[in-house]
Enzyme design. Sequence first.
Site, mmCIF file in Angstrom:
data_model
loop_
_atom_site.group_PDB
_atom_site.id
_atom_site.type_symbol
_atom_site.label_atom_id
_atom_site.label_comp_id
_atom_site.label_asym_id
_atom_site.label_seq_id
_atom_site.Cartn_x
_atom_site.Cartn_y
_atom_site.Cartn_z
ATOM 1 N N LYS A 11 114.862 29.644 68.529
ATOM 2 C CA LYS A 11 114.379 29.439 67.160
ATOM 3 C C LYS A 11 113.221 28.455 67.209
ATOM 4 O O LYS A 11 113.382 27.293 67.575
ATOM 5 C CB LYS A 11 115.505 28.906 66.274
ATOM 6 C CG LYS A 11 115.085 28.725 64.810
ATOM 7 C CD LYS A 11 116.251 28.222 63.977
ATOM 8 C CE LYS A 11 115.856 28.042 62.531
ATOM 9 N NZ LYS A 11 116.979 27.521 61.715
ATOM 10 N N LYS B 295 113.932 33.968 66.691
ATOM 11 C CA LYS B 295 113.421 33.764 65.331
ATOM 12 C C LYS B 295 112.202 32.843 65.380
ATOM 13 O O LYS B 295 112.295 31.772 65.982
ATOM 14 C CB LYS B 295 114.520 33.144 64.467
ATOM 15 C CG LYS B 295 114.140 32.898 63.013
ATOM 16 C CD LYS B 295 115.290 32.259 62.249
ATOM 17 C CE LYS B 295 114.893 32.001 60.792
ATOM 18 N NZ LYS B 295 115.950 31.309 60.042
#
Length: 328
Positions: free
Chosen positions: A196, A248
């Site tokens: 992330k 992400k």
Amino acid sequence: MSLIERPRRLRASQAMRNLVAETNVVPSQLIYPTFIKEGLTEPKPIKGLPGVFQNTEASLLAEVDRAIAAGIGGIMIFGIPAERDELGSAACEPNGILNRAVAAVRERAGDKLVVVADLCLDEFTSHGHCGVLDGHGNVDNDATLIAYGKMAVALAKAGAHMLGASGMMDGQVGYVRAELDKAGFIDVSILAYSAKYASAFYGPFRDAVESELDGDRRTYQQDPRNFTESMREVRLDVEQGADIVMVKPALAYLDVIRETSQIVDVPVAAYLVSGEMAMIEVAAEQGLIDRERAILEAVASVRRAGATVICTYWALELADMFYARKTL
């Protein structure tokens, strides 16, 4: 002219193109992110995300019904409490907005779709960070793990099938797995946000959860310039018991998705985040691109890169497209 190799033969019609398509996306591979705000009396539109709302408890259940009817694989729930404090205490309250919403959604959905609860403190803290702060205002990794463990057990008790471990704390997957197992929730799975990044593409999401963040999250989310670091994070999460690993954002990190899919033996997820959605929506609104084609192209690129699970705010619309054409 005599040509033996004519690749265009396999592009001659839509039926032919469908027959030989290498990449397909079906609704069951999609997770639909949703938001519920405590005290809201009617759904509230979110700036930059057309068709996405902060939900009331009633409208969230309507979204659940739509997701089930569409054959979506899962629904992800983010909660926005009426009150926040430095510790994010509302995240662990059995009757807090997120736990209450998870319980209602699980009762409504049963096992017809996977109920995913966001496991992070950023929506619940008055400072907007994903963890507990120390005396110097820095995120205390190990104190945050304790909070995540309590939150995980509360969400499991509420009925979550899966927990989206999104905080990017060192050791979070292993700690949460141990706490779940100790509490008897051995079947609750962990979707680890393993790679992330500290991205500029989260802007509309911050509005969606009414983030109180002052500053940034660069000391725990990953540096967008790094790749090898992501592979280390992915391996660590798998070693600690992650059932699915997530990259992400998605579109700016297709290389990370590709390599992740090559090195792990668990499913790989990717999150088409709010800013990525907004770019396409705004460009389409200005008449610069064909909206539907751009959406399909973006989602196909994520699937082609190696993601077998895709989180997207377009999930319901994509399902409609699928049933209309039987292909994405």
